[in-house]
Design an enzyme around this catalytic site. Structure first.
Site: not given
Ligand code: BGC
Length: 343
Positions: A103, A174, A308
């Site tokens: 991220h 998210h 997402e």
């Molecule tokens: C990821 C997860 C991660 C989460 C964090 C998602 O986009 O794929 O692995 O734990 O984001 O909140």
């Protein structure tokens, strides 16, 4: 409508912007992190049901590590090894997920104040100046994210940016959705559908191997609506490694089209997801653990599901995957819509 959303640890004043449509839907967005804080849908009795997980004020978002409602960038999802090469140069990023970047790395886009460029009852436009070298990525870029609530009950998120140098861009939202209400039980009994015939196989650190695996005959098959929890506990490599659903699906077709759907029988609320992007991470909140949320709610494992939309994870290292390089002076321009209906 704009109201006080609290003060950050650095003393910045955050605000919450509320948008409304003619059908009684309401959403709220903060200039802290450009986060989607609320999505309120009227139920049968006319009460508003909030279908996204979140916090009551800016301090909740500052402390949170689960990306509730977050605008994620510069590159959502994972970059293997926490580095990449572009035009013969190597760029080092934050290694915040094993040795990989998750991220965007620090400083996260959802932990900064964004500037509100425009706001009215129907939309709010936010901007972030991301300088050259931000999180390790080359090229300054002014990112614009606009949330619009339409009378067709769409929460439309438009992302736009023109980098000054070649760089990577792959933003996503998210939000964790729970269509029975954010404070209700886990989402395992709610249904989902994903418009994809294959998903990207990944290793134990969730880095794609480069292979596309057909969903046919596997628990990854969401081509028709089914309860999210029906096969989540199956002894299947992807589900074991991901500790549940936490994978990128290769969406069918190209251009703006439907990507997914979700439905709660309890409230009769349905959501359809649309995007122009090639992939979507469907993540079932496997890592939520006693998180203090809005209005005293305590969120547990799998209490929300994320849709997402994105370029495939680690695409920068996989020639066969599209994106996420954006050339200097070219526009990164993409739209994702979460559209709601109710009985
Ligand atoms: C990821 C997860 C991660 C989460 C964090 C998602 O986009 O794929 O692995 O734990 O984001 O909140």
């Amino acid at each position: 409508m704009k109201r006080d959303f609290g003060t950050t640890a650095k003393g910045e004043q955050a605000f919450l912007y509320t948008l409304k449509n003619k059908n009684g839907m309401e959403i709220a967005v903060s200039d802290y992190g450009a986060v989607l804080v609320k999505v309120l849908i009227p139920d049968k009795a006319g009460n508003l049901v909030d279908v996204v997980l979140g916090y009551d004020d800016v301090n909740g978002y500052e402390a949170g590590t689960l990306y509730f409602g977050a605008t994620v960038g510069r590159v959502a999802n994972r970059i293997g090894g926490g580095s990449f090469e572009l035009n013969g140069k190597t760029y080092m990023l934050t290694q915040n997920d094993n040795k990989n970047t998750l991220h965007g790395g620090t400083p996260y886009y959802d932990k900064r104040m964004w500037m509100v460029e425009e706001a009215d009852e129907g939309h709010v436009s936010l901007a972030l100046h991301s300088p050259d070298g931000d999180q390790g990525f080359p090229g300054a870029v002014d990112i614009h994210v606009t949330y619009t609530l339409t009378d067709e009950n769409e929460v439309k998120i438009h992302y736009h940016g023109i980098p000054e140098a070649d760089t990577l861009l792959n933003l996503t939202n998210h939000s964790y959705f729970n269509l029975s209400g954010h404070a209700s039980f886990d989402v395992l009994g709610q249904e989902a559908m994903i418009c994809a015939d294959a998903y990207t196989r990944a290793d134990a650190e969730s880095i794609p191997t480069g292979e596309l695996v057909p969903v046919d005959g596997t628990p990854m098959d969401f081509r028709t609506m089914k309860p999210i929890g029906r096969e989540i506990g199956t002894d299947y490599e992807a589900l074991v490694l991901g500790q549940g659903y936490d994978h990128n699906w290769a969406l069918r077709g190209k251009g703006y089209r439907q990507a997914a759907a979700m439905y709660s029988e309890q409230t009769g609320i349905e959501m359809k997801v649309y995007t122009d992007l090639p992939g979507m991470q469907f993540y079932t909140g496997n890592f939520i653990e006693r998180e203090n949320g809005k209005g005293g709610a305590i969120y547990g494992k799998r209490q929300g599901a994320c849709f997402e939309t994105q370029f495939f994870p680690d695409a920068v290292h996989k020639e066969q995957f599209e994106g996420p390089v954006v050339k200097a002076g070219e526009a990164y321009d993409t739209v994702t819509v979460y559209q709601f209906s109710w009985e």
